[in-house]
Design an enzyme around this catalytic site. Structure first.
Site, PDB file in Angstrom:
ATOM      1  CG  ASN A   1      -1.705   1.265   1.388  1.00  0.00           C
ATOM      2  OD1 ASN A   1      -1.762   2.084   0.471  1.00  0.00           O
ATOM      3  ND2 ASN A   1      -2.329   1.444   2.550  1.00  0.00           N
TER       4      ASN A   1
ATOM      5  CE  LYS B   1      -0.088   3.204   4.783  1.00  0.00           C
ATOM      6  NZ  LYS B   1      -0.005   3.314   6.240  1.00  0.00           N
TER       7      LYS B   1
ATOM      8  CG  HIS C   1      -5.722   2.115   5.205  1.00  0.00           C
ATOM      9  ND1 HIS C   1      -5.276   3.031   6.129  1.00  0.00           N
ATOM     10  CD2 HIS C   1      -4.727   1.209   5.051  1.00  0.00           C
ATOM     11  CE1 HIS C   1      -4.054   2.691   6.508  1.00  0.00           C
ATOM     12  NE2 HIS C   1      -3.695   1.589   5.867  1.00  0.00           N
TER      13      HIS C   1
ATOM     14  CD  GLU D   1      -2.832   5.583   6.712  1.00  0.00           C
ATOM     15  OE1 GLU D   1      -2.813   5.617   5.462  1.00  0.00           O
ATOM     16  OE2 GLU D   1      -1.938   5.040   7.382  1.00  0.00           O
TER      17      GLU D   1
ATOM     18  CD  GLU E   1      -3.424  -2.267   7.232  1.00  0.00           C
ATOM     19  OE1 GLU E   1      -2.419  -2.612   6.606  1.00  0.00           O
ATOM     20  OE2 GLU E   1      -3.946  -1.150   7.110  1.00  0.00           O
TER      21      GLU E   1
ATOM     22  N   GLY F   1       2.678   2.365  10.805  1.00  0.00           N
ATOM     23  CA  GLY F   1       3.649   3.448  10.667  1.00  0.00           C
ATOM     24  C   GLY F   1       4.345   3.818  11.972  1.00  0.00           C
TER      25      GLY F   1
ATOM     26  CB  SER G   1       5.368  -1.735  12.048  1.00  0.00           C
ATOM     27  OG  SER G   1       4.990  -0.392  12.282  1.00  0.00           O
TER      28      SER G   1
HETATM   29  P1  13P Z   1       3.144   0.421   7.633  1.00  0.00           P
HETATM   30  O1  13P Z   1       3.631  -0.876   7.043  1.00  0.00           O
HETATM   31  O2  13P Z   1       3.887   1.612   7.132  1.00  0.00           O
HETATM   32  O3  13P Z   1       3.063   0.344   9.120  1.00  0.00           O
HETATM   33  O4  13P Z   1       1.644   0.621   7.109  1.00  0.00           O
HETATM   34  C1  13P Z   1       0.756  -0.423   7.184  1.00  0.00           C
HETATM   35  C2  13P Z   1      -0.461  -0.069   6.418  1.00  0.00           C
HETATM   36  O5  13P Z   1      -1.190   0.841   6.779  1.00  0.00           O
HETATM   37  C3  13P Z   1      -0.739  -0.808   5.190  1.00  0.00           C
HETATM   38  O6  13P Z   1      -2.008  -0.542   4.713  1.00  0.00           O
END
Ligand code: 13P
Length: 251
Positions: free
Chosen positions: A9, A11, A96, A98, A168, A174, A214
């Site tokens: 992903n 982002k 997601h 976010e 997640e 992150g 992560s």
């Molecule tokens: P990270 O791997 O950067 O922690 O992000 C995970 C994520 O949100 C994947 O959709």
């Protein structure tokens, strides 16, 4: 047998040129490889058509990171599921954290998005997960169950069978703070039991449940070794071809 999947992903990262270069690099790395999982990249809308033109989708699946909750019309700035499909993409990340947190996406909205994705032959990678407070106060199982029930349990068994889930935990995204393999397995097994209660054991056993948060080359093998962890949804580490391939090769 459910599929093992590693999906990136990206982002809101990379310019078009950087994104095409990264996709080419991953595509090249997969050319002569025989990974033990499906590999997918989910990229910004602006990159989809150009990346579709430079990758071999038999080796590297392509997806969007979101789609609109309407098919077409006066929704300035939105990108619909038919538009995503018309680029050649075949996956779409939905729900997601976010999107839920910063753009107010509710289960009601996500239900529409899932329906439109399926109508347009896009495979939803549907994200669920609790925030830190819910982990700490012990409500995390209930929170995740509710997210699944509200947005997905209106689907027929046939349509549910087309969904990929991604657990997640928001506190792990992150932050560098990965869930332990035991925490991931506990939740994944729980999710599978929730699916089994609604759709039966066979559908539950066939649903791929990815872990995200992560995940990196150094911890992927341990997470993926758990029986109910079917792969990963990778943020930061998917922006570097070598790291991403390190996770793919963890299988
Ligand atoms: P990270 O791997 O950067 O922690 O992000 C995970 C994520 O949100 C994947 O959709």
């Amino acid at each position: 047998m459910r599929k093992k999947i590693v999906a990136g992903n990206w982002k809101m990262n990379t310019t078009l040129q950087e994104g095409v270069a990264l996709a080419k690099e991953v595509n090249e790395a997969l050319k002569d490889a025989t990974p033990k999982c499906d590999v997918v990249i989910a990229v910004p809308f602006t990159h989809l058509a150009s990346i579709n033109a430079v990758i071999d989708q038999n080796k590297l699946g392509l997806g969007a990171e979101n789609c609109a909750d309407h098919k077409s019309g006066a929704y300035t700035g939105e990108v619909s599921a038919p538009m995503v499909a018309s680029t050649g993409a075949t996956y779409v990340i939905l729900g997601h954290s976010e999107r839920r947190q910063y753009y107010g996406e509710t289960s009601e909205i996500l239900k529409e998005k899932v329906a439109l994705a399926l109508e347009n032959n896009l495979t939803p990678i549907f994200c669920i997960g609790e925030v830190l407070e819910e982990r700490e106060n012990g409500t995390y199982h209930d929170v995740v169950k509710k997210q699944i029930e509200e947005a997905l349990f209106n689907l027929s068994a046939e349509d549910f069978g087309k969904i990929i889930l991604a657990y997640e935990p928001v506190w792990a995204i992150g932050t560098g703070k990965t869930a332990t393999d035991e925490q991931a397995e506990d939740m994944h097994a729980y999710i599978r039991s929730v699916i089994a209660d609604r759709y039966g054991k066979e559908v539950a056993e066939n649903t791929s449940i990815l872990y995200g948060g992560s995940c990196k080359p150094s911890n992927a093998a341990q997470l993926f070794a758990k029986p109910d962890v079917d792969g990963g949804l990778i943020g930061g580490a998917s922006l570097d071809a070598a790291s991403f391939m390190g996770i793919v090769n963890a299988f």
